[in-house]
Design a protein around this motif. Structure first.
Motif, PDB file in Angstrom:
ATOM      1  N   LYS A 132      -4.649  -1.824  -9.258  1.00 43.53           N
ATOM      2  CA  LYS A 132      -6.044  -2.148  -9.536  1.00 43.53           C
ATOM      3  C   LYS A 132      -6.118  -3.443 -10.315  1.00 43.53           C
ATOM      4  CE  LYS A 132      -7.757   2.609  -9.506  1.00 43.53           C
ATOM      5  NZ  LYS A 132      -8.483   3.650 -10.259  1.00 43.53           N
TER       6      LYS A 132
ATOM      7  N   LYS B 181       0.838  -1.204   0.000  1.00 43.78           N
ATOM      8  CA  LYS B 181       0.000   0.000   0.000  1.00 43.78           C
ATOM      9  C   LYS B 181       0.870   1.251   0.000  1.00 43.78           C
ATOM     10  CE  LYS B 181      -3.225   2.529   2.898  1.00 43.78           C
ATOM     11  NZ  LYS B 181      -3.871   2.603   4.195  1.00 43.78           N
TER      12      LYS B 181
ATOM     13  N   ASP C 125     -15.505   2.681  -3.433  1.00 47.44           N
ATOM     14  CA  ASP C 125     -15.740   1.357  -4.009  1.00 47.44           C
ATOM     15  C   ASP C 125     -16.269   0.379  -2.977  1.00 47.44           C
ATOM     16  OD1 ASP C 125     -14.921   2.132  -6.551  1.00 47.44           O
ATOM     17  OD2 ASP C 125     -12.810   1.700  -6.124  1.00 47.44           O
TER      18      ASP C 125
ATOM     19  N   GLU D  22     -10.621   1.365  -2.626  1.00 44.81           N
ATOM     20  CA  GLU D  22     -10.934   2.710  -2.158  1.00 44.81           C
ATOM     21  C   GLU D  22     -12.274   2.716  -1.418  1.00 44.81           C
ATOM     22  OE1 GLU D  22      -8.865   5.104  -2.320  1.00 44.81           O
ATOM     23  OE2 GLU D  22      -7.383   4.135  -3.627  1.00 44.81           O
ATOM     24  N   LEU D  23     -12.439   3.698  -0.538  1.00 39.41           N
ATOM     25  CA  LEU D  23     -13.644   3.766   0.291  1.00 39.41           C
ATOM     26  C   LEU D  23     -14.929   3.892  -0.530  1.00 39.41           C
ATOM     27  CD1 LEU D  23     -14.730   3.787   3.154  1.00 39.41           C
ATOM     28  CD2 LEU D  23     -14.401   6.258   3.217  1.00 39.41           C
TER      29      LEU D  23
ATOM     30  N   LYS E 157       1.980   1.987  -3.354  1.00 42.44           N
ATOM     31  CA  LYS E 157       0.850   1.819  -4.272  1.00 42.44           C
ATOM     32  C   LYS E 157       0.956   2.662  -5.532  1.00 42.44           C
ATOM     33  CE  LYS E 157      -4.172   1.654  -4.065  1.00 42.44           C
ATOM     34  NZ  LYS E 157      -5.332   1.888  -3.214  1.00 42.44           N
TER      35      LYS E 157
ATOM     36  N   GLY F 254      -5.621  -1.533   1.985  1.00 41.07           N
ATOM     37  CA  GLY F 254      -5.481  -0.365   1.120  1.00 41.07           C
ATOM     38  C   GLY F 254      -5.648  -0.612  -0.360  1.00 41.07           C
TER      39      GLY F 254
END
Length: 406
Positions: free
Chosen positions: A102, A92, A376, A373-374, A95, A370
């Motif tokens: 992704k 993360k 998502d 994403e929030l 990242k 991580g």
């Protein structure tokens, strides 16, 4: 060393007296010593002390020769999990540099995320809140015969269908960039080779788990409660050296669950005895009857409300302790069959464990990696909640009708 004088001047001497250096020190020795008037202008000498620290003994630098928790099979499993979590956390941090941020890892992470809810709903002993649900149902007079078998039979078909469809649906919702990993089998073979053959402690752990599951399944028929089975399995692991008592003391989450389990059961029992649950369920039942709803419609409304309310909870066990008894009483007041209502609410408790990043303990772990994403998490959580609702409603209704639950 003392620094040199700032000025070099001869000492003052008297023409009638020439002092000499005394042969021994007396209180008047300094008075007989020639005085340099510039001595007071000298800065004080700087003194440095160099201290040599001895290195610590070699035995203090060596690790203690004591068996640790990671030596037995359960410790190795938890070690692998913690290592994987640490690796995901390190990834993360890097990242932005990863081309696969992704890619396949996020899909695997969110697939495990949502599969955990269905696997927890499949077995009675897969989660602490499952046993709490049955305990609260007993407080309302609903005693399920052969609970482990009844639970597994009712959950088996919808849970297996959902487990099979979850990766496919997530693959469409969150498609990975990397879709082919030919090196994965070779890496897995190397890891298995590095682990070596199955050790004695691992065989003991396998045998103990098989014994515990067998007693959980057949406990009612042979008169062995589930608590006795759990204590028996723990005693075997302690006596054979697979676990140590220090390992049990370090499991803070287990002690925390045990403590709150007792508190929540006591609180729910008092609410039932004082009539709070009955009063609430009667009010809701009258409200639903005002719409002339049949029990299947009331069943759907109450299950949906029970699911959506979890957006305000950060614990599955806390949700069960606060609302399970009340919602079960509402089901009974609306005419829903008792066993169906108790089991459906319990399954629902496991399914909403992945709807947000704070909805359960495992949800926080997966989100903390991580990779997702929030936004998502909430988007996929709502979509997968609808998918699971459809699967458990369609498949579950037909299967529960076949089993005779209603």
């Amino acid at each position: 060393m003392e620094s040199t004088a700032l000025f070099s001047a001869p000492p003052l001497r008297s023409r009638h007296f020439t002092p000499r250096k005394p042969s021994f020190q007396t209180p008047f020795s300094k008075s007989l010593t020639p005085i340099n008037p510039y001595q007071s202008l000298k800065p004080p000498p700087l003194k440095f002390a160099i201290t040599h620290h001895k290195p610590p003994p070699a035995n203090l630098l060596q690790p203690r020769e004591k068996p640790c928790f990671s030596d037995h099979p359960l410790g190795k499993i938890l070690n692998h999990i913690s290592t994987s979590a640490s690796s995901m956390t390190l990834l993360k941090r890097h990242k932005p540099q990863l081309k696969t941020a992704k890619g396949l890892v996020p899909l695997l992470s969110i697939s495990c995320y949502w599969s955990a809810g269905n696997s927890s709903a499949l077995f009675l002993t897969a989660a602490a809140q499952n046993l709490l649900c049955l305990k609260l149902a007993e407080e309302l007079g609903l005693v399920i015969a052969s609970p482990w078998i009844t639970w597994f039979k009712a959950a088996s078909l919808p849970a297996f269908v959902s487990l099979l469809l979850t990766p496919f649906v997530l693959y469409k919702l969150y498609p990975p960039e990397i879709k082919d990993t030919p090196e994965a089998p070779a890496m897995a073979a190397k890891r298995l080779e590095a682990m070596g053959p199955v050790k004695t402690n691992e065989w003991v752990m396998i045998g103990t788990m098989l014994l515990a599951v067998s007693l959980w399944v057949l406990g009612d028929s042979i008169g062995i409660p589930s608590v006795v089975t759990a204590m028996l399995g723990l005693s075997v692991l302690l006596l054979l050296g697979v676990l140590e008592w220090e390992d049990c003391l370090t499991e803070k989450s287990a002690w925390d669950t045990l403590t709150w389990f007792a508190i929540l059961v006591g609180m729910a029992g008092q609410l039932t005895n004082l009539g709070v649950v009955s009063w609430m369920s009667n009010c809701v039942a009258k409200f639903l009857q005002s719409f002339s709803l049949s029990w299947p419609a009331a069943f759907g409304v109450l299950q949906g409300a029970y699911f959506l309310i979890h957006y305000m909870f950060a614990s599955q066990t806390g949700h069960v302790g606060a609302l399970y008894s009340a919602f079960l009483a509402m089901h009974l007041a609306a005419g829903v069959p008792g066993v169906l209502a108790a089991l459906a609410l319990a399954y629902n408790t496991n399914l909403f464990g992945a709807q947000t990043h704070y909805s359960s303990g495992q949800a926080a772990v997966y989100f903390g990696a991580g990779y997702v994403e929030l936004p998502d998490v909430f988007r996929i959580g709502f979509i997968m909640a609808c998918v699971n609702a459809v699967i458990w409603t369609v498949v579950g209704s037909a299967w529960w009708k076949f089993l005779g639950l209603y």
